[in-house]
Design an enzyme around this catalytic site. Structure first.
Site, mmCIF file in Angstrom:
data_model
loop_
_atom_site.group_PDB
_atom_site.id
_atom_site.type_symbol
_atom_site.label_atom_id
_atom_site.label_comp_id
_atom_site.label_asym_id
_atom_site.label_seq_id
_atom_site.Cartn_x
_atom_site.Cartn_y
_atom_site.Cartn_z
ATOM 1 N N HIS A 161 6.797 1.940 14.918
ATOM 2 C CA HIS A 161 6.526 2.675 13.541
ATOM 3 C C HIS A 161 5.884 4.115 13.757
ATOM 4 O O HIS A 161 5.257 4.271 14.722
ATOM 5 C CB HIS A 161 5.437 1.659 12.847
ATOM 6 C CG HIS A 161 5.004 2.248 11.674
ATOM 7 N ND1 HIS A 161 5.537 1.893 10.291
ATOM 8 C CD2 HIS A 161 4.021 3.130 11.026
ATOM 9 C CE1 HIS A 161 5.204 2.682 9.406
ATOM 10 N NE2 HIS A 161 4.336 3.225 9.741
ATOM 11 N N ASP A 176 1.188 -4.239 -0.294
ATOM 12 C CA ASP A 176 1.253 -2.909 0.124
ATOM 13 C C ASP A 176 2.435 -2.134 -0.588
ATOM 14 O O ASP A 176 2.193 -0.900 -0.809
ATOM 15 C CB ASP A 176 1.692 -2.979 1.654
ATOM 16 C CG ASP A 176 2.038 -1.795 2.262
ATOM 17 O OD1 ASP A 176 1.204 -0.914 2.353
ATOM 18 O OD2 ASP A 176 3.164 -1.395 2.536
ATOM 19 N N ARG A 226 0.035 5.660 -3.756
ATOM 20 C CA ARG A 226 -0.646 6.730 -2.722
ATOM 21 C C ARG A 226 -0.038 7.836 -2.569
ATOM 22 O O ARG A 226 -0.515 9.139 -2.489
ATOM 23 C CB ARG A 226 -0.734 6.020 -1.331
ATOM 24 C CG ARG A 226 -1.752 4.871 -1.083
ATOM 25 C CD ARG A 226 -1.701 4.319 0.211
ATOM 26 N NE ARG A 226 -1.539 5.173 1.459
ATOM 27 C CZ ARG A 226 -0.740 5.083 2.524
ATOM 28 N NH1 ARG A 226 -0.073 3.873 2.599
ATOM 29 N NH2 ARG A 226 -0.783 5.904 3.790
ATOM 30 N N SER A 271 -1.668 -0.333 5.645
ATOM 31 C CA SER A 271 -0.524 -0.520 5.248
ATOM 32 C C SER A 271 0.329 -0.830 6.433
ATOM 33 O O SER A 271 1.447 -1.688 6.355
ATOM 34 C CB SER A 271 -0.267 1.065 4.561
ATOM 35 O OG SER A 271 1.187 1.030 4.312
ATOM 36 N N LYS A 279 2.002 -4.967 7.176
ATOM 37 C CA LYS A 279 3.578 -5.117 7.450
ATOM 38 C C LYS A 279 4.040 -5.627 8.798
ATOM 39 O O LYS A 279 4.717 -6.520 8.853
ATOM 40 C CB LYS A 279 4.347 -4.011 6.796
ATOM 41 C CG LYS A 279 4.231 -3.544 5.204
ATOM 42 C CD LYS A 279 5.162 -2.618 4.873
ATOM 43 C CE LYS A 279 5.054 -1.063 5.623
ATOM 44 N NZ LYS A 279 3.898 -0.239 5.214
#
Length: 432
Positions: free
Chosen positions: A82, A161, A168, A183, A187
């Site tokens: 990520h 989320d 956001r 967030s 996930k």
């Protein structure tokens, strides 16, 4: 307990209880809290922050708002990656293909663009026919068969989320460490992966503009992951200038394909190899980082990584011919060459301003429901430390006329020429 009281509680700098956070997340998922109250609490969190315990509780509640994927049917150690978001950051695309080509299953759940930063899913949707929304069964089946899938979070994985993420983006609360950490990790933990490598950006184009904030976020992410039993590490990388040479959805798919043909920009490939080596070691496909880098290079030069990327495109309904024929993707109708107003060395190339320029051209979202123009963007011909002569091309603006003046003004602010400069250090720190 009224939502108004919870908002006031955080507004005044108090610590939210588990019960308050649970009520908030439940209300978001059940749509019993209006968007304006959710937005108000997000802003209060942005301004007042959260304690470590609040942050952990928020992550847990968001994760438990939906299902947790069971990836046990997929053999091997599943490793995901990520990024906290950047400009020109298409790392996930060549990285996932290279790592999967080395035998590590990569079940990657990605997101869309936030503000001036691009989103992996948006880039993939520049490929005709590519589907980022797969059922859980289809997602697992694809990773079983080809070792790779890049999708959006399904409606049942951390649904809270998905609701908060969209707000956001349009309420100027993207850069909150608790909101970013919850967030990402809600996930990733819910996605059922075994290990996770996180790229935390720092600099002008990052949500964490100072290295201290980036380190704080990286440690928060790794701590949350480890508490949940996830093998987790983070790399802090530079985002003072865009990564690679292309910014924009189609343009970044083109650069991804160039990278998989061993023709990628040096900074992009260095970050891909740094993160990829960590993924191979975590996935037990290399005993150390040096061996892992050698395996990644072989995956490139042999053509296996490019073939893996095409296999993923076709498995998700996309037109695999784009691998050879870039013209099959959307492209801007017009090109404007932006030239240097004086001679010198590029001393500044602010990633956030370049990202905003691409956004006002139509390549990003200013509102949650904005449609994207996949073909527009910015192609960089010079970067920090490069010499340039007066009148020489600095970049090319790919546009369809919309937003051109605003984009040009942003680029005027983004670029500075001086007497001397060196390229910024790409890899700042590794946090295990």
């Amino acid at each position: 307990m009224a939502m108004l009281d919870i908002i006031a509680h955080k507004r005044d700098g108090c610590t939210l209880s588990t019960t308050e956070i649970h009520k908030f997340i439940t209300g978001v998922v059940n749509h019993t809290i209006p968007d304006y109250q959710t937005a108000a609490l997000l802003m209060a969190i942005y301004l007042k922050g959260m304690t470590t315990q609040e942050q952990t509780t928020l992550t847990k509640e968001m994760m438990e708002s939906g299902d947790r994927l069971d990836l046990s049917a997929i053999p091997g150690i599943k490793v995901d990656k990520h990024s906290t978001g950047g400009v020109g950051d298409k790392v996930s695309l060549p990285l996932a293909a290279m790592v999967a080509a080395c035998g590590v299953p990569v079940p990657m759940i990605s997101g869309r663009g936030l503000g001036h930063t691009g989103g992996t899913l948006d880039k993939l949707e520049a490929i005709p026919g590519f589907k980022v929304d797969l059922t859980e069964a289809a997602f697992i089946d694809q990773v079983q068969k080809i070792g790779l899938a890049i999708v959006g979070a399904t409606g049942s994985v951390a649904p809270a989320d998905k609701e908060i993420y969209a707000l956001r983006d349009v309420t100027a609360t993207v850069g909150s460490i608790p909101l970013i950490a919850s967030s990402i990790m809600s996930k990733k933990i819910a996605s059922g992966t075994d290990a996770l490598v996180i790229d935390v950006k720092t600099g002008a184009g990052a949500f964490m503009q100072t290295e201290a904030d980036a380190r704080k976020l990286a440690k928060a992410l790794v701590s949350i992951g480890q508490q949940a039993g996830l093998q987790c590490m983070a790399v802090i990388s530079d985002m003072n200038q865009p990564l690679g040479n292309k910014v924009g959805n189609t343009l970044e798919i083109e650069e991804t394909l160039d990278a998989l043909k061993s023709q990628g920009p040096a900074d992009l490939m260095e970050l891909v190899n740094t993160l990829g080596a960590q993924m191979l070691v975590l996935g037990h496909q290399a005993p150390d980082l040096a061996t892992a880098r050698e395996r990644l290079e072989t995956a490139l030069t042999s053509g296996r990584a490019l073939a893996k990327f095409r296999e993923m495109i076709e498995a998700q309904g996309g037109d695999g011919r784009v691998v050879e024929d870039y013209s099959l993707m959307p492209h801007a109708k017009h090109h404007l060459t932006y030239r240097a107003k004086q001679s010198g060395v590029v001393t500044k190339l602010l990633a956030d301003e370049v990202g905003k320029a691409a956004m006002v051209l139509g390549g990003g979202r200013q509102k949650a429901d904005d449609a994207l123009n996949y073909g527009v963007g910015i192609e960089l011909l010079k970067k920090i430390g490069d010499p340039v002569s007066q009148g020489e091309a600095l970049l090319i603006i790919h546009h369809d006329q919309t937003g051109l003046d605003a984009a040009t003004a942003l680029l005027d602010d983004a670029i500075e020429l001086g007497e001397t400069a060196s390229a910024p250090t790409l890899i700042h720190e590794t946090i295990n």
